[in-house]
Scaffold this active site. Structure first.
Site, mmCIF file in Angstrom:
data_model
loop_
_atom_site.group_PDB
_atom_site.id
_atom_site.type_symbol
_atom_site.label_atom_id
_atom_site.label_comp_id
_atom_site.label_asym_id
_atom_site.label_seq_id
_atom_site.Cartn_x
_atom_site.Cartn_y
_atom_site.Cartn_z
ATOM 1 N N LYS A 1 0.853 -1.406 -0.092
ATOM 2 C CA LYS A 1 -0.127 -0.067 -0.217
ATOM 3 C C LYS A 1 0.835 1.300 -0.179
ATOM 4 O O LYS A 1 0.403 2.489 -0.594
ATOM 5 C CB LYS A 1 -0.882 0.159 1.262
ATOM 6 N N LYS B 1 -5.078 -9.658 -6.276
ATOM 7 C CA LYS B 1 -6.290 -9.672 -5.276
ATOM 8 C C LYS B 1 -7.219 -8.723 -5.843
ATOM 9 O O LYS B 1 -6.859 -7.731 -6.238
ATOM 10 C CB LYS B 1 -5.747 -9.499 -4.054
ATOM 11 N N LYS C 1 -10.944 -3.427 -3.232
ATOM 12 C CA LYS C 1 -11.780 -2.346 -3.336
ATOM 13 C C LYS C 1 -11.205 -0.900 -3.813
ATOM 14 O O LYS C 1 -11.785 0.025 -4.239
ATOM 15 C CB LYS C 1 -12.584 -2.226 -2.095
HETATM 16 P P1 TYM Z 1 -10.385 -5.263 4.392
HETATM 17 O O1 TYM Z 1 -11.489 -4.140 4.385
HETATM 18 O O2 TYM Z 1 -9.517 -5.020 3.228
HETATM 19 O O3 TYM Z 1 -11.044 -6.360 3.856
HETATM 20 C C1 TYM Z 1 -12.535 -6.938 4.416
HETATM 21 C C2 TYM Z 1 -12.379 -8.456 4.648
HETATM 22 O O4 TYM Z 1 -12.508 -9.061 3.187
HETATM 23 C C3 TYM Z 1 -11.443 -9.906 2.777
HETATM 24 N N1 TYM Z 1 -11.170 -9.695 1.618
HETATM 25 C C4 TYM Z 1 -10.912 -10.625 0.403
HETATM 26 N N2 TYM Z 1 -11.034 -11.913 0.664
HETATM 27 C C5 TYM Z 1 -11.141 -12.648 -0.177
HETATM 28 N N3 TYM Z 1 -10.585 -12.080 -1.567
HETATM 29 C C6 TYM Z 1 -10.459 -10.796 -1.842
HETATM 30 N N4 TYM Z 1 -10.398 -10.404 -2.955
HETATM 31 C C7 TYM Z 1 -10.638 -10.099 -0.415
HETATM 32 N N5 TYM Z 1 -10.813 -8.738 -0.441
HETATM 33 C C8 TYM Z 1 -11.137 -8.298 0.850
HETATM 34 C C9 TYM Z 1 -10.320 -9.422 3.647
HETATM 35 O O5 TYM Z 1 -9.608 -10.534 3.981
HETATM 36 C C10 TYM Z 1 -11.092 -9.009 4.924
HETATM 37 O O6 TYM Z 1 -11.367 -10.460 5.770
HETATM 38 N N6 TYM Z 1 -7.538 -4.609 8.014
HETATM 39 C C11 TYM Z 1 -8.961 -4.906 7.729
HETATM 40 C C12 TYM Z 1 -10.186 -4.475 8.459
HETATM 41 C C13 TYM Z 1 -10.003 -4.486 10.092
HETATM 42 C C14 TYM Z 1 -10.345 -5.930 10.558
HETATM 43 C C15 TYM Z 1 -9.895 -5.517 11.961
HETATM 44 C C16 TYM Z 1 -10.761 -7.042 10.324
HETATM 45 C C17 TYM Z 1 -9.743 -3.911 10.824
HETATM 46 N N7 TYM Z 1 -9.666 -4.325 12.203
HETATM 47 C C18 TYM Z 1 -10.161 -6.507 13.171
HETATM 48 C C19 TYM Z 1 -10.612 -7.961 11.358
HETATM 49 C C20 TYM Z 1 -10.503 -7.567 12.713
HETATM 50 C C21 TYM Z 1 -9.127 -4.831 6.204
HETATM 51 O O7 TYM Z 1 -8.470 -3.796 5.798
HETATM 52 O O8 TYM Z 1 -10.021 -5.528 5.677
#
Ligand code: TYM
Length: 327
Positions: free
Chosen positions: A111, A192, A195
């Site tokens: 990132k 991947k 978003k």
């Molecule tokens: P984030 O917002 O990037 O993604 C949210 C969740 O979706 C999953 N995900 C995917 N899984 C499969 N294929 C993909 N292409 C894909 N894109 C996203 C991510 O693995 C995630 O599970 N840091 C975290 C948010 C967060 C969080 C937490 C999660 C903040 N605090 C505490 C769990 C517990 C994040 O940026 O996820």
């Protein structure tokens, strides 16, 4: 009852990857576990955001959680920014995390390359994530594979803290889905589906129209072999489509392979598109109804009160252990 906790950043519109890797596991486990799902809105500002769009997306996230099947009677739903203990605990944890371990986070490396000016918050973000998890003694954290390293960091921080100060935190375990832990970009299936990508051609957003979904899937990048089988290394595009079908149909990859063994790529794409459309249109219908009225505000208010109580208790016990707080 064991506790499950997860969150999806409102840093961009939620995608098919968010649904398959992130939300679906929480829906699947909500009967069995004391489930928490929140909006990590503070995480979203680690990269530049438009304030108006961000506020909109925070509400949209909650509406999408509900529309995807998160049951508010079985889940505690809340906003990270409405609970000051997340950032307070994050500070204490930052003082118990080493530069070396924080510097190993691969997501930061990726990132930060995309930013002109890298915010310090982007570097410390995984520690805030550890605070999100440890504050509530979560046993399980359902995430896609890209977040596994962050949950492992939370485990390491918690273990070190417990060893130094006595048992304070539950050691969390990541829950990675068997199928769909990493849904790939349709235009570049070696990356991947994210978003925050600027080019949306390879990304299916949960709120895309039927026409757009069909167009994106029909133009997904494949290969010239014209045989349908799963081989992520040599046939990432086809394997990605099979994965999406498998995740949304709850069929094993092997079964999906069999179903399409005689199909050409065009037919496979048509079938995948039709399943994605069916799934997402049903979600969109519910989404619209949740965006109207004040259901979301009420749910968040309740979640805010409940989680502030839980978090205060944990935070106070942390302060006590480290020698802070009341004298
Ligand atoms: P984030 O917002 O990037 O993604 C949210 C969740 O979706 C999953 N995900 C995917 N899984 C499969 N294929 C993909 N292409 C894909 N894109 C996203 C991510 O693995 C995630 O599970 N840091 C975290 C948010 C967060 C969080 C937490 C999660 C903040 N605090 C505490 C769990 C517990 C994040 O940026 O996820």
């Amino acid at each position: 009852m064991k506790r499950l906790l997860t969150g999806l950043q409102p840093s961009g519109e939620l995608t098919l990857g968010s649904l398959i890797g992130g939300i679906r596991q929480s829906v699947a486990f909500q009967e069995e576990y004391d489930s928490f799902i929140f909006v990590p809105d503070l995480h979203a500002i680690t990269v530049p955001q438009d304030p108006i769009l961000l506020r909109e997306r925070i509400k949209k996230n909650v509406a999408l959680y509900l529309a995807c099947g998160i049951d508010p009677t079985k889940n505690t739903i809340y906003l990270q920014s409405q609970n000051l203990y997340h950032t307070n605990l994050s500070w204490v944890l930052e003082c118990n995390t080493y530069m070396g371990e924080a510097s190993r986070m691969t997501q930061f490396k990726d990132k930060s390359k995309k930013q002109q000016n890298v915010a310090v918050g982007l570097f410390t973000y995984p520690i805030l994530m550890a605070a999100d998890i440890l504050l509530y003694d979560a046993d399980f954290v359902p995430v896609g594979v890209d977040q596994k390293q962050h949950v492992e960091l939370a485990r390491d921080i918690a273990t070190r803290f417990n060893n130094k100060y006595g048992d304070v935190f539950t050691i969390p375990e990541p829950l990675i889905p068997k199928v769909g832990a990493k849904i790939m970009n349709l235009q570049d299936p070696t990356r991947k589906m994210s978003k925050s990508d600027t080019d949306s051609k390879g990304i299916i957003f949960l709120l895309d129209s039927e026409e757009v979904i069909v167009k994106k899937i029909m133009s997904a990048v494949t290969d010239s072999d014209n045989k349908v089988y799963y081989d992520m290394e040599n046939k990432p595009g086809i394997s990605n489509l099979l994965t999406i079908y498998s995740a949304l149909s709850n069929m094993e990859i092997k079964e999906v392979e069999r179903k399409f063994s005689d199909s050409n790529y065009g037919n496979l794409k048509k079938e995948v598109a039709s399943l994605v459309v069916e799934t997402l249109l049903a979600i969109q219908e519910k989404y619209k109804s949740f965006m109207e009225g004040d259901t979301i505000e009420k749910i968040l208010e309740e979640g805010c009160i409940k989680t502030n109580k839980i978090a205060k208790e944990k935070y106070d016990s942390v302060l006590e252990k480290v020698g802070l707080g009341r004298v």
